[in-house]
Design a protein around this motif. Structure first.
Motif, short mmCIF file in Angstrom:
data_model
loop_
_atom_site.label_atom_id
_atom_site.label_comp_id
_atom_site.label_asym_id
_atom_site.label_seq_id
_atom_site.Cartn_x
_atom_site.Cartn_y
_atom_site.Cartn_z
N ASP A 230 -5.38 11.08 0.19
CA ASP A 230 -4.93 12.37 0.22
C ASP A 230 -5.90 13.40 0.77
OD1 ASP A 230 -3.62 15.04 -0.39
OD2 ASP A 230 -3.60 14.51 -2.61
N THR A 231 -5.44 13.96 2.17
CA THR A 231 -6.41 15.07 2.70
C THR A 231 -5.29 15.90 3.26
OG1 THR A 231 -6.35 14.02 5.11
CG2 THR A 231 -7.90 13.28 3.26
N LYS A 232 -5.88 17.00 3.70
CA LYS A 232 -5.02 18.24 4.30
C LYS A 232 -4.19 17.72 5.43
CE LYS A 232 -8.30 20.73 6.96
NZ LYS A 232 -8.94 22.18 7.10
N PHE A 233 -4.50 16.86 6.15
CA PHE A 233 -4.07 16.23 7.43
C PHE A 233 -2.91 14.83 7.17
CE2 PHE A 233 -8.06 17.99 8.67
CZ PHE A 233 -7.77 18.79 9.47
N LEU A 234 -3.16 14.34 6.10
CA LEU A 234 -2.48 13.03 5.70
C LEU A 234 -2.43 12.61 4.44
CD1 LEU A 234 -1.17 10.21 7.27
CD2 LEU A 234 -3.70 9.27 6.75
N LYS A 235 -1.40 12.16 3.78
CA LYS A 235 -1.13 11.64 2.67
C LYS A 235 -0.56 10.16 2.57
CE LYS A 235 -0.59 16.30 0.51
NZ LYS A 235 -1.90 16.71 0.63
N LEU A 236 -0.90 9.54 1.80
CA LEU A 236 -0.43 8.05 1.55
C LEU A 236 -0.21 7.59 0.23
CD1 LEU A 236 0.39 5.49 3.08
CD2 LEU A 236 -2.28 4.69 2.94
N TRP A 237 0.92 7.25 0.09
CA TRP A 237 1.39 6.71 -1.33
C TRP A 237 1.94 5.14 -1.17
CZ3 TRP A 237 3.44 11.28 0.76
CH2 TRP A 237 2.91 12.47 0.25
N GLU A 238 1.83 4.75 -2.51
CA GLU A 238 2.50 3.41 -2.31
C GLU A 238 3.40 3.38 -3.62
OE1 GLU A 238 0.05 -0.60 -1.92
OE2 GLU A 238 0.23 -0.36 -4.35
N ASP A 239 4.52 3.32 -3.36
CA ASP A 239 5.77 3.53 -4.18
C ASP A 239 6.19 2.29 -4.68
OD1 ASP A 239 5.53 6.25 -3.88
OD2 ASP A 239 7.52 6.33 -2.66
N THR A 240 6.80 2.29 -6.03
CA THR A 240 7.62 1.12 -6.53
C THR A 240 9.21 1.60 -6.24
OG1 THR A 240 6.00 0.50 -7.98
CG2 THR A 240 8.03 -0.16 -8.46
N ILE A 241 9.90 0.87 -5.72
CA ILE A 241 11.27 1.27 -5.42
C ILE A 241 12.21 0.17 -5.80
CG2 ILE A 241 10.59 2.86 -3.70
CD1 ILE A 241 11.53 0.71 -1.68
N ASP A 242 13.45 0.53 -6.27
CA ASP A 242 14.65 -0.17 -6.56
C ASP A 242 15.65 -0.17 -5.32
OD1 ASP A 242 16.91 -1.28 -7.09
OD2 ASP A 242 16.93 -0.72 -9.27
N VAL A 243 15.71 -1.10 -4.46
CA VAL A 243 16.59 -0.95 -3.30
C VAL A 243 18.09 -0.90 -3.40
CG1 VAL A 243 14.79 -1.45 -1.79
CG2 VAL A 243 16.28 -3.34 -2.57
N GLY A 244 18.40 -1.02 -4.84
CA GLY A 244 19.91 -0.83 -4.94
C GLY A 244 20.53 -2.36 -5.19
N ASP A 245 19.87 -3.51 -4.77
CA ASP A 245 20.73 -4.63 -4.65
C ASP A 245 19.84 -5.55 -5.69
OD1 ASP A 245 18.35 -5.42 -3.61
OD2 ASP A 245 19.21 -6.12 -1.80
N GLY A 246 19.11 -5.01 -6.73
CA GLY A 246 18.65 -5.76 -7.69
C GLY A 246 17.01 -6.11 -7.03
N HIS A 247 16.74 -5.97 -5.95
CA HIS A 247 15.37 -6.37 -5.56
C HIS A 247 14.37 -4.96 -5.75
CE1 HIS A 247 17.36 -9.36 -3.23
NE2 HIS A 247 16.33 -9.96 -3.29
N ILE A 248 13.30 -5.32 -6.48
CA ILE A 248 12.19 -4.01 -6.68
C ILE A 248 11.11 -4.21 -5.78
CG2 ILE A 248 10.83 -3.12 -8.47
CD1 ILE A 248 12.91 -3.39 -10.33
N PHE A 249 10.44 -3.42 -4.99
CA PHE A 249 9.28 -3.43 -4.34
C PHE A 249 8.50 -2.72 -4.73
CE2 PHE A 249 12.68 -4.77 -1.44
CZ PHE A 249 12.21 -5.79 -0.75
N ASP A 250 7.09 -3.18 -5.13
CA ASP A 250 5.98 -2.36 -5.76
C ASP A 250 4.90 -1.99 -4.86
OD1 ASP A 250 4.74 -4.96 -5.69
OD2 ASP A 250 4.38 -5.25 -7.78
N ASP A 251 5.10 -2.25 -3.54
CA ASP A 251 4.16 -1.89 -2.42
C ASP A 251 4.61 -1.38 -1.17
OD1 ASP A 251 5.22 -4.12 -1.63
OD2 ASP A 251 3.55 -5.27 -0.99
N TYR A 252 5.83 -0.41 -1.54
CA TYR A 252 6.38 0.16 -0.21
C TYR A 252 5.56 1.40 0.16
CZ TYR A 252 10.07 2.15 2.53
OH TYR A 252 10.84 2.53 3.61
N SER A 253 4.90 1.52 1.29
CA SER A 253 3.94 2.72 1.79
C SER A 253 4.80 3.78 2.27
CB SER A 253 3.13 1.86 2.99
OG SER A 253 2.49 0.92 2.58
#
Length: 77
Positions: free
Chosen positions: A14-37
């Motif tokens: 997290d800086t004023k020029f760039l932010k990077l997150w790692e999300d946990t997402i449910d893509v709606g078909d039963g699959h969950i990703f815990d490292d979506y950048s």
């Protein structure tokens, strides 16, 4: 198809020029990703300038990440 749903978010960088997150997402078909950048940038603008003959105007700019000078559109944030 169901819309994706964010289940969690961890800030990686997290800086004023760039932010990077790692999300946990449910893509709606039963699959969950815990490292979506996800990358975030501040608001910015790009100018596509031309002269009266229709020539697009670019400028040479050195880019550290590729260690080369390239042609670019004027831009900033």
């Amino acid at each position: 198809m169901k819309p994706w749903k964010q289940l969690g978010r961890k800030t990686i960088y997290d800086t004023k020029f760039l932010k990077l997150w790692e999300d946990t997402i449910d893509v709606g078909d039963g699959h969950i990703f815990d490292d979506y950048s996800v990358v975030g940038f501040p608001d910015s603008v790009v100018i596509v300038a031309s002269d009266e003959d229709g020539n697009v105007l670019l400028f040479e700019e050195y880019k550290y990440a590729i260690n080369e000078t390239i042609l670019s559109f004027p831009a900033g944030s």
